[in-house]
Scaffold this active site. Sequence first.
Site, PDB file in Angstrom:
ATOM      1  CB  CYS A  30      97.542  43.904  -3.397  1.00  0.00           C
ATOM      2  SG  CYS A  30      96.256  44.761  -2.464  1.00  0.00           S
ATOM      3  CB  CYS A  56      91.550  44.057  -1.804  1.00  0.00           C
ATOM      4  SG  CYS A  56      92.668  45.307  -2.176  1.00  0.00           S
TER       5      CYS A  56
HETATM    6  C1  LIG Z   1     102.441  46.694  -2.284  1.00  0.00           C
HETATM    7  C2  LIG Z   1     101.703  45.565  -2.125  1.00  0.00           C
HETATM    8  C3  LIG Z   1     100.612  45.412  -1.348  1.00  0.00           C
HETATM    9  C4  LIG Z   1      99.816  44.190  -1.037  1.00  0.00           C
HETATM   10  N1  LIG Z   1      98.606  44.268  -0.255  1.00  0.00           N
HETATM   11  C5  LIG Z   1      98.135  43.130  -0.013  1.00  0.00           C
HETATM   12  C6  LIG Z   1      96.949  43.352   0.923  1.00  0.00           C
HETATM   13  O1  LIG Z   1      96.753  44.108   1.580  1.00  0.00           O
HETATM   14  N2  LIG Z   1      96.394  42.076   1.226  1.00  0.00           N
HETATM   15  C7  LIG Z   1      96.687  40.837   0.521  1.00  0.00           C
HETATM   16  O2  LIG Z   1      96.124  40.024   0.733  1.00  0.00           O
HETATM   17  N3  LIG Z   1      97.914  40.794  -0.583  1.00  0.00           N
HETATM   18  C8  LIG Z   1      98.634  42.108  -0.637  1.00  0.00           C
HETATM   19  N4  LIG Z   1      99.394  41.982  -1.539  1.00  0.00           N
HETATM   20  C9  LIG Z   1      99.648  40.882  -2.306  1.00  0.00           C
HETATM   21  C10 LIG Z   1     100.400  39.558  -1.848  1.00  0.00           C
HETATM   22  O3  LIG Z   1     101.798  39.915  -1.250  1.00  0.00           O
HETATM   23  C11 LIG Z   1     100.645  38.429  -2.859  1.00  0.00           C
HETATM   24  O4  LIG Z   1      99.403  38.240  -3.493  1.00  0.00           O
HETATM   25  C12 LIG Z   1     101.296  37.208  -2.085  1.00  0.00           C
HETATM   26  O5  LIG Z   1     102.403  37.478  -1.662  1.00  0.00           O
HETATM   27  C13 LIG Z   1     101.310  36.172  -3.247  1.00  0.00           C
HETATM   28  O6  LIG Z   1     101.681  34.961  -2.578  1.00  0.00           O
HETATM   29  P1  LIG Z   1     102.568  34.024  -3.712  1.00  0.00           P
HETATM   30  O7  LIG Z   1     103.300  32.994  -2.787  1.00  0.00           O
HETATM   31  O8  LIG Z   1     101.601  33.635  -4.745  1.00  0.00           O
HETATM   32  O9  LIG Z   1     103.958  35.104  -4.246  1.00  0.00           O
HETATM   33  P2  LIG Z   1     105.143  35.548  -3.443  1.00  0.00           P
HETATM   34  O10 LIG Z   1     104.761  35.572  -2.003  1.00  0.00           O
HETATM   35  O11 LIG Z   1     105.413  36.615  -4.164  1.00  0.00           O
HETATM   36  O12 LIG Z   1     106.183  34.463  -3.437  1.00  0.00           O
HETATM   37  C14 LIG Z   1     106.781  33.942  -4.604  1.00  0.00           C
HETATM   38  C15 LIG Z   1     108.201  33.399  -4.291  1.00  0.00           C
HETATM   39  O13 LIG Z   1     108.684  32.728  -5.431  1.00  0.00           O
HETATM   40  C16 LIG Z   1     109.864  32.729  -5.359  1.00  0.00           C
HETATM   41  N5  LIG Z   1     110.467  32.699  -6.727  1.00  0.00           N
HETATM   42  C17 LIG Z   1     110.259  33.514  -7.898  1.00  0.00           C
HETATM   43  N6  LIG Z   1     111.012  32.941  -8.869  1.00  0.00           N
HETATM   44  C18 LIG Z   1     111.246  31.755  -8.574  1.00  0.00           C
HETATM   45  C19 LIG Z   1     112.039  30.610  -9.263  1.00  0.00           C
HETATM   46  N7  LIG Z   1     112.260  30.640 -10.623  1.00  0.00           N
HETATM   47  N8  LIG Z   1     112.330  29.454  -8.398  1.00  0.00           N
HETATM   48  C20 LIG Z   1     111.949  29.317  -7.218  1.00  0.00           C
HETATM   49  N9  LIG Z   1     111.335  30.405  -6.480  1.00  0.00           N
HETATM   50  C21 LIG Z   1     111.145  31.453  -7.025  1.00  0.00           C
HETATM   51  C22 LIG Z   1     110.108  34.225  -5.118  1.00  0.00           C
HETATM   52  O14 LIG Z   1     111.596  34.421  -4.474  1.00  0.00           O
HETATM   53  C23 LIG Z   1     109.097  34.399  -3.879  1.00  0.00           C
HETATM   54  O15 LIG Z   1     109.621  34.222  -2.450  1.00  0.00           O
HETATM   55  C24 LIG Z   1     100.182  42.968  -1.641  1.00  0.00           C
HETATM   56  C25 LIG Z   1     101.542  43.038  -2.272  1.00  0.00           C
HETATM   57  C26 LIG Z   1     102.282  44.097  -2.624  1.00  0.00           C
HETATM   58  C27 LIG Z   1     103.665  44.163  -3.360  1.00  0.00           C
END
Ligand SMILES: Cc1cc2nc3c(=O)[nH]c(=O)nc-3n(C[C@H](O)[C@H](O)[C@H](O)COP(=O)(O)OP(=O)(O)OC[C@H]3O[C@@H](n4cnc5c(N)ncnc54)[C@H](O)[C@@H]3O)c2cc1C
Length: 424
Positions: free
Chosen positions: A193, A371
């Site tokens: 984000c 966003c």
């Molecule tokens: C402050 C903030 C504001 C945001 N605002 C927005 C917004 O307004 N709109 C929007 O669409 N997005 C927003 N986002 C971004 C969004 O949250 C992320 O892009 C999204 O969560 C990505 O999903 P993901 O599954 O790739 O990663 P994540 O949701 O981060 O999940 C990754 C998972 O992998 C696990 N993991 C890590 N390492 C390992 C390992 N070695 N083995 C097994 N599991 C592991 C973690 O525990 C976690 O549960 C924001 C994020 C933040 C922090």
Amino acid sequence: MAVTGFAPLRSCRNLTFCAISRTFATTTALEQKKYKLVVVGGGAGGCATAAKFSRKLGKGNVAVIEPSEEHYYQPMWTLVGGGIKTLSQSTKSMSKVLPKSCDWIKTRASSFDPDNNTVTTDDGQKIKYDYLVVAIGFHLDYDKIDGAIDALKNDPNVCSNYASWTVEKTYPAIKNFQGGNAIFTFPNTPIKCAGAPQKIMYLAEDAFRRNGVRDKANVIFNTSLGVIFGVKKYANSLLKVIESRGINVNYKRNLVAVDHKNRESIFENLDTGEKEKFEYKLLHITPPMSTPEALRKCTQLVNAAGFVDINKDTLQSTKYKNVFSIGDCSSAPTSKTAAAVAAQVGILKKNLSAVMEGKEPELTYDGYTSCPLITAPNKCILAEFDYDANPLETFPIDQGKERWTMYHLKKDFMPHMYWNLMLT
Ligand SMILES: Cc1cc2nc3c(=O)[nH]c(=O)nc-3n(C[C@H](O)[C@H](O)[C@H](O)COP(=O)(O)OP(=O)(O)OC[C@H]3O[C@@H](n4cnc5c(N)ncnc54)[C@H](O)[C@@H]3O)c2cc1C
């Protein structure tokens, strides 16, 4: 075939609701177990993937490797930092969010062996798969900024919306601010984000006005980037907001150190290499980010930057046909958001299903991401765009304008969509 439009709404159209009653399995008896599909990571991408494929493949055929007890709706953390929502409103127990018919392997993946279709975990389990989806997100590298962790732990005026252990510090720091430099940072790495580092700045600036301290505040955005936002249409809107609110922006400034005892932050000027000192009374840190080490060290799977090397159209690994990746850890060159994940999950479902049936992937991802750029507690610019940074807007109105409707979409509607549609 390409798919465009507002990803959560798009997912909503495709939803089928079915009652599922299943038992929940966790870890240790699973050693050496083999699954049709292993999903690594139980965040936005991992949970949504598990939901789609558990239903399709049936009980016992899908495993999720995820160490965390909690699942966070991270997009809400801007509002938590702004004092509008609470951390608990953004949190659900992982056991409630993962589909009951998948096996939850409650530990961390420590290495990947895609040549032998195996993931090894921290506690020594070797999990075999026919198909693998990697969705382990970003690691937050606070430790790459000298003194940042110490400051986040010990200085009430240093905060960060990016981690569950720091996000609750932000609002008290804003509320108690009495004047001086309020600095908001953007690091010199890809981040999730890319709008969030400035959204909290707008909420803070608004709070300073309401608290009667705005005339004593110098609000500063120190960003490693050379532009305010990567899409021209929304950048133009944001620059107008910045000008009208009297915010000072310094481009190409990367936070490298924090000395909280002297309330000083050190930035590197990325053009000259010089170090510049900024005193602060409030410092909001957006940390550098990288993909988790377990993934980065698997050189067969990742590109030079450590992201899972995928075909940006199909989300399939460039080297392994049985491996896909979605979310922050994939090499898809789009802005990393949960909205992008929502769009990717639909593509993944179709393309991985095709591969499972011995066919070629058929759907093309256009890079859709979104966003919601909150600029005040009742205003938001809803940026939606594609791989080429072209606006890809859902609504037949100018989304480059600040609107209260978009704010309520972000604050009230999107969390509902996330928990009840995207993850189910
Ligand atoms: C402050 C903030 C504001 C945001 N605002 C927005 C917004 O307004 N709109 C929007 O669409 N997005 C927003 N986002 C971004 C969004 O949250 C992320 O892009 C999204 O969560 C990505 O999903 P993901 O599954 O790739 O990663 P994540 O949701 O981060 O999940 C990754 C998972 O992998 C696990 N993991 C890590 N390492 C390992 C390992 N070695 N083995 C097994 N599991 C592991 C973690 O525990 C976690 O549960 C924001 C994020 C933040 C922090």
